[in-house]
Design an enzyme around this catalytic site. Sequence first.
Site, short mmCIF file in Angstrom:
data_model
loop_
_atom_site.label_atom_id
_atom_site.label_comp_id
_atom_site.label_asym_id
_atom_site.label_seq_id
_atom_site.Cartn_x
_atom_site.Cartn_y
_atom_site.Cartn_z
N ASP A 1 -8.06 -4.82 -0.40
CA ASP A 1 -8.55 -5.32 -1.69
C ASP A 1 -8.35 -6.82 -1.84
O ASP A 1 -9.04 -7.47 -2.62
CB ASP A 1 -7.82 -4.61 -2.84
N HIS B 1 0.86 -1.19 0.00
CA HIS B 1 0.00 0.00 0.00
C HIS B 1 0.88 1.23 0.00
O HIS B 1 1.97 1.23 0.58
CB HIS B 1 -0.91 -0.01 1.23
#
Length: 434
Positions: free
Chosen positions: A371, A313
């Site tokens: 996700d 991320h």
Amino acid sequence: MQLSDKKATLSFSDGTPSVEFPIYQGTVGPDVIDIRKLYGETNMFTYDPGFMATASCESAITYIDGEKGQLLYRGYPIEQLALNCDFLDVCYLILNGELPNGDQKKEFDSLVTHHTMVHEQMQYFLRGFRRDAHPMAVLTGLVGAMSAFYHDSTDINDPHHRHVSAIRLIAKMPTLVAMAYKYSKGEPFIYPRNDLSYTGNFLRMMFATPCEDYEVNEVVERALDRIFILHADHEQNASTSTVRLCGSSGTNPFAAIAAGVGCLWGPAHGGANEACLTMLEEIQANGGLDYVGEFMEKVKDKSSGVRLMGFGHRVYKNYDPRAKLMQETCKEVLSALGLENDPLFKLAMELERIALEDEYFVERKLYPNVDFYSGIVQRAIGIPTSLFTAIFALARTVGWIAQWSEMLSDPNYKIGRPRQLYTGEVERDVPTGR
């Protein structure tokens, strides 16, 4: 923000006089150097592609500590909110700064519920799209079109108008997403019902038909509600920054949110869960668990062009706190639906195991992000892959509209105008005799 006793000094190696800049402190997190007078005093800009070290605004809504893996909405840890609140609790919190008490919750829930219907003529607007259009293309158009149907609440300088727009957007977004889905299938639109919860209503609008109603599964309802909570806001990400930049021009809220929807569509942002599920399906098609080891070796080989989706991320340098919650939610849903042996979930677990043990991934802090599991949950529920990003937009709408409203209330707010480092041709004359 509070002015610090410290100051930052910019010095130059060529003897140019140094310049001092004030430093401001937030309640938590890094301090900021106020460089608003930099150009006026030095005739120079800062250079920060991707805004890696630039605070574009002051905000009191969401805080992320990437090193700790911490996410706070108005000071509350995401883990506590996901376990103890529903999505409309979180919407109220993000909009108003505090969790609702009993009476406030009842009033807010009723207000949102009674604004879920959209203008009937929106159907005719929708029918101008091809049936095979991507849902995000449809959603971008529908949200932008709301300004033509609800122009009685577009005075951005009126706090009441801003509040009405916020309620309308939060309430109507599930209806628009469900309409986009039904349109792609060629099925009749299902109207919202006021006796259902926000998330239960959305599930029914998605999956009911005139010939057979949809019984809302409580586990599925809670799982999707948790997905909404986990995606409600995430500080100054690309789509939120887009909403703020678009809104800084003074445009109406529906246009600003439509801009956010368009930005979210990108595979590096809201499309990541769709890309992650596609990756898992490709691994399964190439041999499933037997192919995982080979796949991970390809990921480590930069020349292979193979990417590991759903890991790492931009902000989190630790385990994404939302991913932990999503993993547990994934297990609950698969169990409730009798899909415990889902091959993609097993693949996901094996990918996670390797990534957490292999030095290559550990050194690079490539932990699973939200996700990674949310796509599996949505697939199990019956939501098509093409609609994943639209679900994300539905959830993020409250964050977008809260950030937009906060910006308009900020006395320091100005129209966004980034500067550049120009590397093109210097001034030159057009040749004569051409």
